[in-house]
Design a protein around this motif. Structure first.
Motif, short mmCIF file in Angstrom:
data_model
loop_
_atom_site.label_atom_id
_atom_site.label_comp_id
_atom_site.label_asym_id
_atom_site.label_seq_id
_atom_site.Cartn_x
_atom_site.Cartn_y
_atom_site.Cartn_z
N LYS A 15 0.84 -1.21 0.00
CA LYS A 15 0.00 0.00 0.00
C LYS A 15 0.87 1.25 0.00
O LYS A 15 0.63 2.19 -0.76
N ASP A 16 1.88 1.27 0.86
CA ASP A 16 2.74 2.45 0.98
C ASP A 16 3.47 2.76 -0.32
O ASP A 16 3.63 3.92 -0.70
N ALA A 17 3.92 1.72 -1.01
CA ALA A 17 4.64 1.93 -2.27
C ALA A 17 3.75 2.59 -3.31
O ALA A 17 4.18 3.49 -4.04
N HIS A 18 2.48 2.18 -3.36
CA HIS A 18 1.56 2.79 -4.33
C HIS A 18 1.16 4.20 -3.91
O HIS A 18 0.91 5.05 -4.77
N CYS A 19 1.14 4.47 -2.63
CA CYS A 19 0.88 5.83 -2.16
C CYS A 19 2.05 6.74 -2.54
O CYS A 19 1.85 7.84 -3.05
N THR A 46 -2.85 -1.41 -4.40
CA THR A 46 -2.88 -0.29 -5.34
C THR A 46 -4.00 0.67 -5.01
O THR A 46 -3.80 1.87 -4.90
N ILE A 47 -5.22 0.15 -4.86
CA ILE A 47 -6.35 1.05 -4.61
C ILE A 47 -6.22 1.75 -3.26
O ILE A 47 -6.58 2.91 -3.11
N GLN A 48 -5.67 1.06 -2.27
CA GLN A 48 -5.48 1.70 -0.97
C GLN A 48 -4.44 2.82 -1.05
O GLN A 48 -4.67 3.93 -0.55
N GLY A 49 -3.31 2.52 -1.67
CA GLY A 49 -2.24 3.51 -1.74
C GLY A 49 -2.57 4.70 -2.63
O GLY A 49 -2.40 5.85 -2.24
N LYS A 52 -5.41 6.75 -1.08
CA LYS A 52 -4.95 7.59 0.03
C LYS A 52 -4.24 8.83 -0.49
O LYS A 52 -4.52 9.94 -0.05
N TYR A 53 -3.35 8.64 -1.45
CA TYR A 53 -2.60 9.79 -1.98
C TYR A 53 -3.55 10.80 -2.61
O TYR A 53 -3.48 11.99 -2.31
N LEU A 54 -4.45 10.32 -3.47
CA LEU A 54 -5.36 11.23 -4.16
C LEU A 54 -6.31 11.92 -3.18
O LEU A 54 -6.58 13.12 -3.30
N LYS A 55 -6.82 11.18 -2.20
CA LYS A 55 -7.73 11.77 -1.21
C LYS A 55 -7.00 12.78 -0.31
O LYS A 55 -7.59 13.77 0.11
#
Length: 84
Positions: A15-19, A46-49, A52-55
């Motif tokens: 999750k962190d890597a995709h964020c 992917t969807i979590q990271g 989170k970034y986009l939100k």
């Protein structure tokens, strides 16, 4: 050992890597003009990271998971709902 398993289903670094990378890349390449993020699922990282970034950048961004019936996540969700 002959291999190394990253265990994406249980590894929070997924999750962190995709964020840190994918979400940032999408935001920057669209100049922040993201209103929706839609994807199918795999491990959920992917969807979590990305979500989170986009939100964090814009709380009005809509994050959508397109998940087919009979998928692993669909079954988990049904079990959760029925178990409540």
């Amino acid at each position: 050992e002959l291999y190394y398993s990253v265990d994406q289903y249980n590894n929070l670094d997924n999750k962190d890597a995709h964020c840190d990378s994918t979400g940032k890349e999408i935001y920057e390449q669209t100049n922040g003009a993201v209103s929706h993020f839609v994807m199918s699922s795999s491990t959920g990282g992917t969807i979590q990271g990305v979500g989170k970034y986009l939100k964090d950048k814009n709380s009005n961004v809509t994050v959508v998971l397109s998940d087919p019936e009979k998928s692993r996540l669909h079954g988990l969700l049904l079990n959760r709902i029925e178990g409540e």
